[in-house]
Design an enzyme around this catalytic site. Structure first.
Site, PDB file in Angstrom:
ATOM      1  N   GLU A  47      -6.693   4.823   8.066  1.00  0.00           N
ATOM      2  CA  GLU A  47      -6.448   6.244   7.779  1.00  0.00           C
ATOM      3  C   GLU A  47      -7.682   6.884   7.147  1.00  0.00           C
ATOM      4  O   GLU A  47      -7.990   8.050   7.405  1.00  0.00           O
ATOM      5  CB  GLU A  47      -5.205   6.380   6.881  1.00  0.00           C
ATOM      6  CG  GLU A  47      -3.924   6.099   7.670  1.00  0.00           C
ATOM      7  CD  GLU A  47      -2.813   5.444   6.881  1.00  0.00           C
ATOM      8  OE1 GLU A  47      -2.828   5.490   5.645  1.00  0.00           O
ATOM      9  OE2 GLU A  47      -1.907   4.872   7.530  1.00  0.00           O
ATOM     10  N   GLY A  96       2.697   2.137  10.799  1.00  0.00           N
ATOM     11  CA  GLY A  96       3.671   3.220  10.650  1.00  0.00           C
ATOM     12  C   GLY A  96       4.403   3.562  11.932  1.00  0.00           C
ATOM     13  O   GLY A  96       5.087   4.593  12.013  1.00  0.00           O
ATOM     14  N   GLU A 128      -5.340  -4.854  10.529  1.00  0.00           N
ATOM     15  CA  GLU A 128      -4.273  -3.877  10.761  1.00  0.00           C
ATOM     16  C   GLU A 128      -4.539  -3.131  12.069  1.00  0.00           C
ATOM     17  O   GLU A 128      -5.322  -2.170  12.082  1.00  0.00           O
ATOM     18  CB  GLU A 128      -4.226  -2.862   9.617  1.00  0.00           C
ATOM     19  CG  GLU A 128      -3.966  -3.468   8.253  1.00  0.00           C
ATOM     20  CD  GLU A 128      -3.379  -2.452   7.282  1.00  0.00           C
ATOM     21  OE1 GLU A 128      -2.366  -2.778   6.666  1.00  0.00           O
ATOM     22  OE2 GLU A 128      -3.913  -1.326   7.164  1.00  0.00           O
ATOM     23  N   SER A 183       3.484  -2.305  10.319  1.00  0.00           N
ATOM     24  CA  SER A 183       4.932  -2.407  10.526  1.00  0.00           C
ATOM     25  C   SER A 183       5.497  -3.775  10.138  1.00  0.00           C
ATOM     26  O   SER A 183       6.385  -4.307  10.809  1.00  0.00           O
ATOM     27  CB  SER A 183       5.305  -2.053  11.975  1.00  0.00           C
ATOM     28  OG  SER A 183       5.001  -0.690  12.238  1.00  0.00           O
ATOM     29  N   GLY A 230       2.882  -1.108   4.236  1.00  0.00           N
ATOM     30  CA  GLY A 230       3.026   0.289   3.856  1.00  0.00           C
ATOM     31  C   GLY A 230       4.482   0.629   3.580  1.00  0.00           C
ATOM     32  O   GLY A 230       5.023   0.333   2.505  1.00  0.00           O
ATOM     33  N   HIS A 272      -9.524   1.370   5.120  1.00  0.00           N
ATOM     34  CA  HIS A 272      -8.231   1.537   5.783  1.00  0.00           C
ATOM     35  C   HIS A 272      -8.402   2.488   6.977  1.00  0.00           C
ATOM     36  O   HIS A 272      -9.179   3.437   6.910  1.00  0.00           O
ATOM     37  CB  HIS A 272      -7.194   2.095   4.799  1.00  0.00           C
ATOM     38  CG  HIS A 272      -5.798   2.011   5.348  1.00  0.00           C
ATOM     39  ND1 HIS A 272      -5.317   2.914   6.262  1.00  0.00           N
ATOM     40  CD2 HIS A 272      -4.812   1.106   5.143  1.00  0.00           C
ATOM     41  CE1 HIS A 272      -4.077   2.567   6.590  1.00  0.00           C
ATOM     42  NE2 HIS A 272      -3.746   1.483   5.923  1.00  0.00           N
ATOM     43  N   ASN A 315       0.865  -1.184   0.000  1.00  0.00           N
ATOM     44  CA  ASN A 315       0.000   0.000   0.000  1.00  0.00           C
ATOM     45  C   ASN A 315       0.903   1.236   0.000  1.00  0.00           C
ATOM     46  O   ASN A 315       1.520   1.545   1.010  1.00  0.00           O
ATOM     47  CB  ASN A 315      -0.902  -0.030   1.251  1.00  0.00           C
ATOM     48  CG  ASN A 315      -1.748   1.226   1.369  1.00  0.00           C
ATOM     49  OD1 ASN A 315      -1.791   2.051   0.457  1.00  0.00           O
ATOM     50  ND2 ASN A 315      -2.421   1.378   2.503  1.00  0.00           N
ATOM     51  N   TRP A 316       0.960   1.894  -1.134  1.00  0.00           N
ATOM     52  CA  TRP A 316       1.877   3.043  -1.264  1.00  0.00           C
ATOM     53  C   TRP A 316       1.338   4.306  -0.588  1.00  0.00           C
ATOM     54  O   TRP A 316       2.040   5.303  -0.523  1.00  0.00           O
ATOM     55  CB  TRP A 316       2.142   3.320  -2.756  1.00  0.00           C
ATOM     56  CG  TRP A 316       2.993   2.278  -3.419  1.00  0.00           C
ATOM     57  CD1 TRP A 316       3.663   1.250  -2.809  1.00  0.00           C
ATOM     58  CD2 TRP A 316       3.280   2.162  -4.820  1.00  0.00           C
ATOM     59  NE1 TRP A 316       4.338   0.503  -3.745  1.00  0.00           N
ATOM     60  CE2 TRP A 316       4.123   1.041  -4.989  1.00  0.00           C
ATOM     61  CE3 TRP A 316       2.906   2.886  -5.951  1.00  0.00           C
ATOM     62  CZ2 TRP A 316       4.603   0.642  -6.232  1.00  0.00           C
ATOM     63  CZ3 TRP A 316       3.373   2.486  -7.198  1.00  0.00           C
ATOM     64  CH2 TRP A 316       4.217   1.376  -7.334  1.00  0.00           C
ATOM     65  N   LYS A 317       0.097   4.270  -0.176  1.00  0.00           N
ATOM     66  CA  LYS A 317      -0.523   5.447   0.456  1.00  0.00           C
ATOM     67  C   LYS A 317      -0.299   6.674  -0.444  1.00  0.00           C
ATOM     68  O   LYS A 317      -0.301   6.528  -1.663  1.00  0.00           O
ATOM     69  CB  LYS A 317       0.014   5.623   1.875  1.00  0.00           C
ATOM     70  CG  LYS A 317      -0.158   4.331   2.690  1.00  0.00           C
ATOM     71  CD  LYS A 317       0.071   4.489   4.155  1.00  0.00           C
ATOM     72  CE  LYS A 317      -0.163   3.146   4.854  1.00  0.00           C
ATOM     73  NZ  LYS A 317      -0.031   3.201   6.301  1.00  0.00           N
TER      74      LYS A 317
HETATM   75  P1  13P Z   1       3.138   0.253   7.603  1.00  0.00           P
HETATM   76  O1  13P Z   1       3.594  -1.062   7.001  1.00  0.00           O
HETATM   77  O2  13P Z   1       3.908   1.425   7.130  1.00  0.00           O
HETATM   78  O3  13P Z   1       3.043   0.139   9.100  1.00  0.00           O
HETATM   79  O4  13P Z   1       1.638   0.494   7.068  1.00  0.00           O
HETATM   80  C1  13P Z   1       0.718  -0.523   7.181  1.00  0.00           C
HETATM   81  C2  13P Z   1      -0.500  -0.151   6.425  1.00  0.00           C
HETATM   82  O5  13P Z   1      -1.229   0.740   6.799  1.00  0.00           O
HETATM   83  C3  13P Z   1      -0.774  -0.881   5.171  1.00  0.00           C
HETATM   84  O6  13P Z   1      -2.051  -0.608   4.706  1.00  0.00           O
END
Ligand code: 13P
Length: 252
Positions: free
Chosen positions: A98, A174, A168, A213, A234, A96, A9-11
């Site tokens: 976020e 993150g 998640e 993470s 991520g 998600h 997931n590149w966000k």
């Molecule tokens: P990280 O791997 O950066 O913790 O992010 C996880 C995430 O939100 C994937 O959708």
């Protein structure tokens, strides 16, 4: 037998050109993944989807990070499942944390998104997970069960089998503070129990990923868990070397 799945997931990262370059660099990876019966994919921003699809080697899944539940109409700034299908996108991340936190996305709305995606033949990747406060209060399983029930109620078993779930925990996203493999397995097994109560044996077909993470040095531990079917990653999915190391970690 559930096929393992790795999605990056590149966000809100990478311009279309960066995405295209990354996609081109994935050709050896997709071959390696295929050899080991693993599916791999990336989820760029909306504006980079076409560039990534156009440059993706065979077998690289391209997913969006969101979708609107309506097919078309007066929904400024939104993109529908049929539009995604038209440009060659096959999966869409929904719910998600976020988006739940900043955009008010709810599990009930995600149900509508799941229905819209399945109608177009796209795979929903439905995210769930609890906050640190919920985790510390020992309420993870009931909280996550509610997220699952709200999104899945009304689906047939056949529809449910096509959805991918990503567990998640918000406190692990993150932060570098990943959930232990034991926590991931316990919660994911609990999710499968909820699915079993709703859809019977079909629950064994539904893939449930862990996210939060995940790094090349800890992915092995998650993959060793019987109920964990892959990872939604991520930060560690943004560089090709690290993405490759994640895949290798899934194989080892
Ligand atoms: P990280 O791997 O950066 O913790 O992010 C996880 C995430 O939100 C994937 O959708």
């Amino acid at each position: 037998m559930r096929k393992k799945l790795l999605i990056g997931n590149w966000k809100m990262n990478k311009l279309p050109n960066d995405g295209a370059k990354f996609a081109k660099e994935c050709s050896a990876l997709t071959l390696l993944a295929k050899e080991h019966d693993i599916e791999i994919g990336v989820a760029p921003t909306f504006i980079a989807l076409t560039a990534v699809v156009s440059n993706a080697p065979e077998g690289l899944i391209v997913s969006s990070q969101n979708v609107n539940e309506h097919d078309h109409g007066a929904y400024t700034g939104e993109v529908s499942a049929s539009m995604l299908r038209e440009i060659g996108v096959t999966h869409a991340i929904i719910g998600h944390s976020e988006r739940r936190e900043y955009e008010g996305e709810t599990s009930l709305r995600c149900h509508e998104k799941i229905v819209a995606l399945l109608k177009e033949g796209l795979v929903p990747v439905y995210c769930c997970g609890e906050s640190l406060a919920t985790f510390e209060a020992g309420e993870t399983s009931s909280f996550v069960a509610k997220q699952i029930r709200e999104a899945f109620t009304g689906l047939t078993a056949s529809e449910a089998s096509k959805v991918v779930i990503a567990y998640e925990p918000i406190w692990a996203i993150g932060t570098g503070k990943s959930a232990s493999a034991e926590i991931a397995e316990t919660t994911i097994k609990g999710i499968r129990d909820v699915l079993r109560s709703m859809f019977g044996e079909t629950a064994e077909e539904i893939r449930i990923l862990y996210g939060g993470s995940v790094k090349p040095n800890n992915i092995r531990a998650y993959m060793a868990c019987p109920d964990v079917d892959g990872a939604l990653v991520g930060g560690a999915s943004l560089e090709i070397d690290s993405y490759k190391a994640l895949l290798e970690g899934m194989i080892a």
